[in-house]
Design an enzyme around this catalytic site. Structure first.
Site, mmCIF file in Angstrom:
data_model
loop_
_atom_site.group_PDB
_atom_site.id
_atom_site.type_symbol
_atom_site.label_atom_id
_atom_site.label_comp_id
_atom_site.label_asym_id
_atom_site.label_seq_id
_atom_site.Cartn_x
_atom_site.Cartn_y
_atom_site.Cartn_z
ATOM 1 N N ASP A 157 12.903 -4.743 46.266
ATOM 2 C CA ASP A 157 14.278 -4.346 46.570
ATOM 3 C C ASP A 157 14.958 -5.408 47.435
ATOM 4 O O ASP A 157 14.517 -5.679 48.553
ATOM 5 C CB ASP A 157 14.273 -2.998 47.297
ATOM 6 N N HIS A 170 16.259 -3.170 43.438
ATOM 7 C CA HIS A 170 17.282 -2.174 43.753
ATOM 8 C C HIS A 170 18.096 -1.841 42.497
ATOM 9 O O HIS A 170 18.455 -2.724 41.723
ATOM 10 C CB HIS A 170 18.210 -2.760 44.826
#
Length: 232
Positions: A170, A201
């Site tokens: 992420d 993400h």
């Protein structure tokens, strides 16, 4: 069937709109769908529609209504992405939780659906965690939640089931933050964490280049099972 509802704030100082997707027949439960930083856009509406197809009443409140009512942004368009980041910087998260709480109350009072869950993405994932700690929501799920490490002090208030989906690559949640999440929450009896190695993400977005099909299907299947168990 979908429509737009108007929900009064808890303090009666205004009202905000919410996208509502209704199932065929009596809802098995309700789920509040908490937006990313891009507003209640086509992707969030599609999340609601999919939940309605599974028998849930799905409600996505416009949490940015005090800043820019009805804003819809596309994360794949750079100027709109930057605009979304600006909105997030101005957004009062504590007030946002109160609006989520107002949505929960509206569902129970106006719609007559007692069991209510929440699912959120990005900023909404963080808000799903806060909702689990600060409201009487029955079950919550957060996808790629940001900044949970500085909310761990609230973990003792989480009394209902919470699931968090964590992509290990992420770009907004570094490895140190992910480690802090595991250290703080792995032994919590109400919290379940799932890691997604190599994913970034936004991997479960409905539209756009961020989506990873395999990862999204796995996370969504876990979410569906989680809600079936805890909202049944």
């Amino acid at each position: 069937m979908s429509e737009t509802a108007t929900i009064e704030t808890l303090s009666d100082d205004g009202s905000f709109s919410a996208y509502v997707a209704r199932p065929d027949g009596t809802p098995r439960a309700a789920i509040v769908v908490i937006q990313e930083i891009f507003g209640v856009n086509a992707g969030i509406r599609r999340k609601c529609d999919r939940l309605a197809e599974d028998g849930y009443l799905a409600v996505a409140p416009d949490l940015f209504w005090r800043l820019e009512p009805g804003v819809e942004l596309d994360p794949d368009i750079e100027p709109e992405f930057k605009r979304a980041l600006d909105l997030m910087g101005k957004f009062d998260q504590d007030t946002g939780i109160r609006d989520i709480e107002a949505t929960i109350h509206w569902i129970r009072r106006s719609e007559g659906v007692e069991k209510v869950g929440a699912v959120g993405y990005c900023l909404g994932g963080r808000l799903a965690y806060m909702t689990a700690a600060r409201t009487d929501i029955d079950a919550s799920v957060g996808y790629y939640a940001v900044g949970i490490d500085n909310l761990l002090r609230e973990k003792h208030a989480i009394a209902r089931p919470l699931m968090l989906h964590i992509p290990t690559e992420d770009g907004f949640v570094d490895a140190e933050t992910q480690a802090a999440m595991h250290e703080g929450l792995d032994d919590h009896p109400k919290v379940t964490l799932h890691d997604y190695p190599g994913l970034d993400h936004g991997f479960a977005t409905e539209f756009g280049k961020r989506r990873d099909e395999k990862g999204a299907e796995l996370a969504d299947a876990r979410t569906a099972d989680f809600f079936a168990r805890h909202l049944g």
